[in-house]
Design a protein around this motif. Structure first.
Motif, PDB file in Angstrom:
ATOM      1  N   GLY A   1      -5.168  23.413 -17.845  1.00 11.63           N
ATOM      2  CA  GLY A   1      -4.489  24.499 -18.547  1.00 11.63           C
ATOM      3  C   GLY A   1      -5.232  24.995 -19.767  1.00 11.63           C
ATOM      4  O   GLY A   1      -5.336  26.214 -19.991  1.00 11.63           O
ATOM      5  N   VAL A   2      -5.751  24.083 -20.586  1.00 14.34           N
ATOM      6  CA  VAL A   2      -6.460  24.488 -21.799  1.00 14.34           C
ATOM      7  C   VAL A   2      -7.733  25.245 -21.450  1.00 14.34           C
ATOM      8  O   VAL A   2      -8.053  26.268 -22.070  1.00 14.34           O
ATOM      9  CB  VAL A   2      -6.775  23.256 -22.664  1.00 14.34           C
TER      10      VAL A   2
ATOM     11  N   LEU B   1     -10.398  41.545 -16.542  1.00 13.27           N
ATOM     12  CA  LEU B   1     -10.068  41.149 -15.178  1.00 13.27           C
ATOM     13  C   LEU B   1      -9.856  39.640 -15.061  1.00 13.27           C
ATOM     14  O   LEU B   1      -8.963  39.182 -14.334  1.00 13.27           O
ATOM     15  CB  LEU B   1     -11.179  41.602 -14.223  1.00 13.27           C
ATOM     16  N   ILE B   2     -10.687  38.877 -15.776  1.00 12.78           N
ATOM     17  CA  ILE B   2     -10.560  37.413 -15.727  1.00 12.78           C
ATOM     18  C   ILE B   2      -9.185  36.989 -16.240  1.00 12.78           C
ATOM     19  O   ILE B   2      -8.506  36.162 -15.634  1.00 12.78           O
ATOM     20  CB  ILE B   2     -11.673  36.749 -16.561  1.00 12.78           C
TER      21      ILE B   2
ATOM     22  N   ARG C   1      -2.005  36.026 -13.472  1.00 13.03           N
ATOM     23  CA  ARG C   1      -1.231  36.272 -12.248  1.00 13.03           C
ATOM     24  C   ARG C   1      -1.072  34.974 -11.447  1.00 13.03           C
ATOM     25  O   ARG C   1      -0.055  34.747 -10.810  1.00 13.03           O
ATOM     26  CB  ARG C   1      -1.926  37.335 -11.389  1.00 13.03           C
ATOM     27  N   ILE C   2      -2.089  34.120 -11.491  1.00 14.60           N
ATOM     28  CA  ILE C   2      -1.965  32.808 -10.852  1.00 14.60           C
ATOM     29  C   ILE C   2      -0.887  31.990 -11.562  1.00 14.60           C
ATOM     30  O   ILE C   2      -0.087  31.293 -10.921  1.00 14.60           O
ATOM     31  CB  ILE C   2      -3.320  32.068 -10.876  1.00 14.60           C
ATOM     32  N   VAL C   3      -0.870  32.081 -12.895  1.00 17.16           N
ATOM     33  CA  VAL C   3       0.178  31.400 -13.663  1.00 17.16           C
ATOM     34  C   VAL C   3       1.553  31.909 -13.251  1.00 17.16           C
ATOM     35  O   VAL C   3       2.489  31.123 -13.055  1.00 17.16           O
ATOM     36  CB  VAL C   3      -0.045  31.621 -15.176  1.00 17.16           C
ATOM     37  N   ASP C   4       1.689  33.215 -13.100  1.00 14.05           N
ATOM     38  CA  ASP C   4       2.976  33.793 -12.695  1.00 14.05           C
ATOM     39  C   ASP C   4       3.408  33.290 -11.316  1.00 14.05           C
ATOM     40  O   ASP C   4       4.598  33.049 -11.083  1.00 14.05           O
ATOM     41  CB  ASP C   4       2.891  35.322 -12.684  1.00 14.05           C
ATOM     42  N   ILE C   5       2.444  33.137 -10.423  1.00 13.16           N
ATOM     43  CA  ILE C   5       2.763  32.637  -9.080  1.00 13.16           C
ATOM     44  C   ILE C   5       3.302  31.213  -9.165  1.00 13.16           C
ATOM     45  O   ILE C   5       4.316  30.872  -8.528  1.00 13.16           O
ATOM     46  CB  ILE C   5       1.513  32.689  -8.174  1.00 13.16           C
TER      47      ILE C   5
ATOM     48  N   TRP D   1       0.226  22.570 -15.559  1.00 17.45           N
ATOM     49  CA  TRP D   1      -0.853  23.112 -16.383  1.00 17.45           C
ATOM     50  C   TRP D   1      -0.530  24.491 -16.949  1.00 17.45           C
ATOM     51  O   TRP D   1      -1.158  24.928 -17.922  1.00 17.45           O
ATOM     52  CB  TRP D   1      -2.148  23.207 -15.572  1.00 17.45           C
ATOM     53  N   THR D   2       0.451  25.180 -16.383  1.00 18.98           N
ATOM     54  CA  THR D   2       0.713  26.559 -16.782  1.00 18.98           C
ATOM     55  C   THR D   2       1.170  26.684 -18.238  1.00 18.98           C
ATOM     56  O   THR D   2       0.848  27.677 -18.908  1.00 18.98           O
ATOM     57  CB  THR D   2       1.785  27.169 -15.859  1.00 18.98           C
ATOM     58  N   ASN D   3       1.925  25.707 -18.735  1.00 19.05           N
ATOM     59  CA  ASN D   3       2.381  25.766 -20.131  1.00 19.05           C
ATOM     60  C   ASN D   3       1.210  25.797 -21.105  1.00 19.05           C
ATOM     61  O   ASN D   3       1.215  26.545 -22.095  1.00 19.05           O
ATOM     62  CB  ASN D   3       3.273  24.575 -20.445  1.00 19.05           C
TER      63      ASN D   3
END
Length: 295
Positions: free
Chosen positions: A110-111, A123-124, A130-134, A167-169
């Protein structure tokens, strides 16, 4: 050139000083109580062989389901005649191991992604977020169950699954901090003198994002312990004969009427441990809050 150096020194962001602020931790009741609880659990895990007089894996069917206090068994025995107190003490090792290592895995993922997304943007940043949103669109525990079911039960697979779903947090928090930090004058000055992106990210930006990372990690250990217990309760986590609080709690449910202590004590152990990490995390959050009076 001298004027630039003065501006850099002036605009250099506040860094948490542990030596100056350590006294605040003792003044925080939540941090103090949480620290004591966590310390006790850690010490129990480390010195488990010295605190117990029974083998956590030795079965004695003649002593199955003894009540607390009977025949020198402080908390009684389980359905296989194993000392419940011993199983709980050794279970602390499993819970802490899973909690700490899984949090370390999720923190690294995540970090790193948060630093990259916040620093480079464009774009990166869009792709990573968007991966985090998924990932956030799925209930975390269900995603962990799906991963463990695919990988198979076992302590290593539980660590991988939990590390991969939490890891998203870290990514969201680190990205938000980086977006503001990278606009500081000392970062612009570092770019001007030709510092590499790697040096700027890991030597200039990362140290100034550690405070929220530590808070999230401390709270995350408690969440990981509950998640491991949940997976073990469902039969997807730690497997027998390993001592696991979740596994002990699950099997105790079968004897809830005649031997309720089999489920009671593991549940209390989980509750107290998670409470300790939550209180400690809240205290560290207050300690690292830059809005506190700076000395």
């Amino acid at each position: 050139m001298k004027k630039l150096e003065l501006n850099i020194e002036k605009e250099k962001p506040y860094r948490f000083n542990l030596k100056d602020k350590a006294s605040l931790l003792l003044k925080s009741k939540s941090a103090f109580i949480g620290g004591i609880i966590v310390s006790i659990v850690v010490l129990c895990a480390i010195f488990a062989p010295l605190l117990t007089t029974h083998d956590p894996y030795e079965m004695d069917m003649g002593k199955a389901l003894l009540k607390p206090g009977e025949e020198n068994h402080i908390l009684g025995t389980d359905q296989y005649g194993r000392d419940l107190f011993t199983r709980l003490v050794y279970g602390a090792r499993v819970s802490l191991h899973v909690g700490i290592v899984s949090v370390a895995v999720s923190m690294v993922i995540g970090v790193t992604l948060g630093l990259i997304a916040g620093y480079y943007g464009g774009l990166i940043d869009t792709i990573i977020m968007r991966i985090v949103d998924i990932f956030l669109s799925f209930p975390v525990i269900l995603l962990a169950i799906a991963l463990v079911a695919s990988l198979g039960p076992g302590i290593n697979n539980v660590i991988i699954a939990l590390g991969f779903v939490y890891w998203t947090n870290y990514t969201r928090i680190v990205r938000g901090n980086v977006l503001s930090i990278k606009e500081e004058e000392y970062i612009q000055a570092a770019k001007t003198i030709g510092s590499s992106d790697f040096r700027i990210i890991f030597l200039n930006i990362l140290p100034n994002t550690m405070a929220p990372i530590i808070v999230v990690a401390t709270l995350g250990i408690g969440v990981a312990i509950v998640s491991e217990a949940t997976l073990s309760f469902l039969g997807l986590g730690i497997q027998p004969p390993e001592a696991s609080w979740g596994w002990t709690l699950a099997f105790g449910m079968k004897y809830i009427r005649e031997s309720f202590h089999l489920s009671l004590y593991p549940g209390i152990a989980i509750m107290i441990t998670v409470l300790g990490f939550n209180l400690l995390g809240d205290g560290i959050r207050d300690l690292t809050d830059t809005k506190l009076k700076r000395r």
